[in-house]
Design a protein around this motif. Structure first.
Motif, mmCIF file in Angstrom:
data_model
loop_
_atom_site.group_PDB
_atom_site.id
_atom_site.type_symbol
_atom_site.label_atom_id
_atom_site.label_comp_id
_atom_site.label_asym_id
_atom_site.label_seq_id
_atom_site.Cartn_x
_atom_site.Cartn_y
_atom_site.Cartn_z
ATOM 1 N N PRO A 207 0.874 -1.072 -0.009
ATOM 2 C CA PRO A 207 -0.032 -0.006 -0.053
ATOM 3 C C PRO A 207 0.713 1.157 0.071
ATOM 4 N N LEU A 208 0.311 2.262 -0.525
ATOM 5 C CA LEU A 208 1.207 3.461 -0.552
ATOM 6 C C LEU A 208 1.114 4.082 0.742
ATOM 7 N N GLN A 209 2.206 4.025 1.334
ATOM 8 C CA GLN A 209 2.339 4.846 2.727
ATOM 9 C C GLN A 209 3.720 5.166 3.084
ATOM 10 N N VAL A 210 3.738 6.410 3.696
ATOM 11 C CA VAL A 210 5.088 7.031 3.819
ATOM 12 C C VAL A 210 5.141 8.015 5.069
ATOM 13 N N PRO A 211 6.059 8.060 6.022
ATOM 14 C CA PRO A 211 5.833 9.156 6.933
ATOM 15 C C PRO A 211 5.578 10.515 6.102
ATOM 16 N N SER A 212 4.699 11.442 6.832
ATOM 17 C CA SER A 212 4.079 12.653 5.871
ATOM 18 C C SER A 212 4.993 13.633 5.613
ATOM 19 N N ARG A 213 6.543 13.657 6.091
ATOM 20 C CA ARG A 213 7.329 14.795 5.911
ATOM 21 C C ARG A 213 7.968 14.250 4.549
ATOM 22 N N TYR A 214 7.920 13.068 3.982
ATOM 23 C CA TYR A 214 8.453 12.742 2.693
ATOM 24 C C TYR A 214 7.605 13.235 1.725
#
Length: 478
Positions: A207-214
């Motif tokens: 799934p498309l997930q990443v810490p928001s800062r990126y």
């Protein structure tokens, strides 16, 4: 990146350094970095808006592989990497291993880490396995890896490492250190941050997930597509992790005797067109000859070539296993000599046959190959595709403003022939203009098909594999 991950990586790399020093001072450390679903245009050095400064810098000081191919799906790509054999020779040519499928990389196949252990190497893996786990014998620690930190499945939550077979059903945790579940220690930690010698990233797979800062780095560059911003953030986060690898190597004095390989596992999923089988790849190492550093290599290279290349680089022999489909390409990469291969089989899948009206198709009665089967091969500059090749649309990045192109369905045309050197977008089909070349490549497909084994794709065992039977954790069940 957490201190936990950094300490883990440092201990692994320093341990490998001591082990190799006692075995042979000339055998290089090998760091293989595998990115999942990274597309051709998703790195900065190919002109993308994606921010990949560490990857770009490594590629710039190494050798970039611009004719580098692999299978179009996860499991087949990993099987070919670790065995040096086409998926048609291991029975993994049809799809990926499903979550509840009693299937894994055949246990009689010799793997790359097993070959390296014969030469005194410590072998370690972090990340995505996806080569089957229904039996304990299938697990990474039993296939040549001294240690494993990662997950067995294909696309779990990047933070909490749980995955469901279908929405709301058969949900289970999937993250382990060796064979031990490590839910408390790693739950909530983003899975792209761990670093390793065989570093098999979950990124940039769904799934498309990443810490928001990126993702926020792309607010202005990709203003109208949230999914694309998250994806871009995943690429940049992965790039940062690649940077940590080289930093640790250099700080621990391992760099001068290291070979770093970066490879993608295709971008366009499940298609035999170039977007699905042609990937990003490069090799960076102080062991490369000076004249090739910073150069572009246009020779044919396939993911199966890493098995013999790295085995020989480690001082091992290639005897004792099954017939390899890969070639030792170290001289091609490190010195710029011509590739040892002139052709690449891209797959033959007899379980996927195109249902078409072939009444007016001149190739329908071919005696050398059944053209209704999904298959593809590249020989020199020519590429032949048969059957249903998958999605042939050209989908530009949303930030480009260019509209997608959707070619008309090729009804009644079971064979497509392209010159991918002059036409990498595969727009001009030469199958009618050059029947001589098409016939030659069909004969090559027929040759490979005669050497293939039947696809192994059993039914899923839902009741036995249900993680509820194992405390909510995906686990071997047979």
């Amino acid at each position: 990146m957490t201190n936990t991950w950094l300490r883990c990586l440092l201990s692994i790399l320093l341990g490998v350094s001591l082990s190799l020093a006692t075995a042979s001072a000339t055998r290089p450390h090998i760091i293989f970095i595998l990115a999942d679903d990274l597309g051709w245009d998703d790195v900065g050095y190919h002109g993308s808006v994606m921010k990949t400064p560490y990857i770009d810098a490594l590629a710039a000081e190494g050798v970039t592989l611009e004719n580098y191919y692999m299978p179009s799906l996860c499991t087949p790509s990993r099987s070919v990497l670790l065995t040096g054999r086409y998926e048609i020779h291991t029975g993994l040519q049809h799809g990926t291993i499903l979550m509840m499928q009693p299937l894994c990389l055949p246990l009689d196949e010799i793997t790359l880490p097993q070959k390296l252990k014969e030469e005194g190497y410590d072998t370690h893996m972090v990340g995505k396995w996806h080569l089957g786990f229904y039996r304990k014998e299938c697990l990474p620690n039993n296939r040549g890896f001294d240690s494993f930190l990662g997950f067995y499945q294909a696309m779990g939550d990047h933070f909490y490492h749980n995955i469901s077979a279908s929405p709301g059903h058969f949900n289970g945790f999937d993250f382990r250190r060796n064979n031990d579940v490590v839910a408390d220690q790693y739950a909530g930690k983003y899975s792209t941050h761990p670093l390793f010698l065989y570093l098999s990233f979950q990124a940039v797979h769904t799934p498309l997930q990443v810490p928001s800062r990126y993702a926020e780095l792309y607010n202005d560059l990709i203003p109208n597509d949230e999914d694309r911003r998250i994806y871009a953030g995943m690429v940049t986060c992965m790039d940062e992790a690649v940077g940590y690898v080289t930093t640790v190597l250099k700080q621990s004095a391992l760099w001068e005797n290291s070979v770093v390989i970066f490879s993608t596992v295709r971008g366009g999923k499940g298609t035999l067109y170039e977007g699905g089988v042609r990937g990003v790849g490069f090799v960076t190492s102080p062991l490369l000859h000076e004249q090739v550093r910073g150069t572009i290599n246009h020779e044919l290279i396939h993911i199966s070539d890493w098995f013999p290349t790295l085995t020989r680089l480690a001082g091992g022999d290639l005897m004792g296993g099954g017939r390899l489909d890969g070639y030792n390409q170290w001289e091609t990469i490190s010195q710029g000599t011509p590739s040892l291969r002139t052709e690449i089989l891209l797959n033959i899948d007899p379980l996927y046959t195109a249902v078409r009206n072939l009444r007016d198709d001149p190739w329908a009665e071919s005696t050398c190959f059944n053209v209704s089967m999904r298959a593809a091969i590249r020989v020199g500059d020519w590429k032949l595709i048969t059957g249903g090749a998958g999605n042939g649309s050209w989908i530009p990045p949303t930030e480009s403003g260019i509209a997608a192109l959707h070619p008309e369905r090729r009804n009644g045309r079971s064979v497509q022939l392209y010159n991918v050197h002059v036409d990498p977008y595969e727009r001009m089909d030469y199958s009618h203009e050059r029947p001589d070349i098409a016939e030659e490549l069909l004969q090559r497909l027929g040759h490979y098909y005669r050497t293939s084994v039947p696809p192994n794709f059993p039914q899923q065992e839902v009741r036995s594999a249900d993680p509820a039977n194992y405390g909510g954790v995906w686990s071997p069940w047979a």
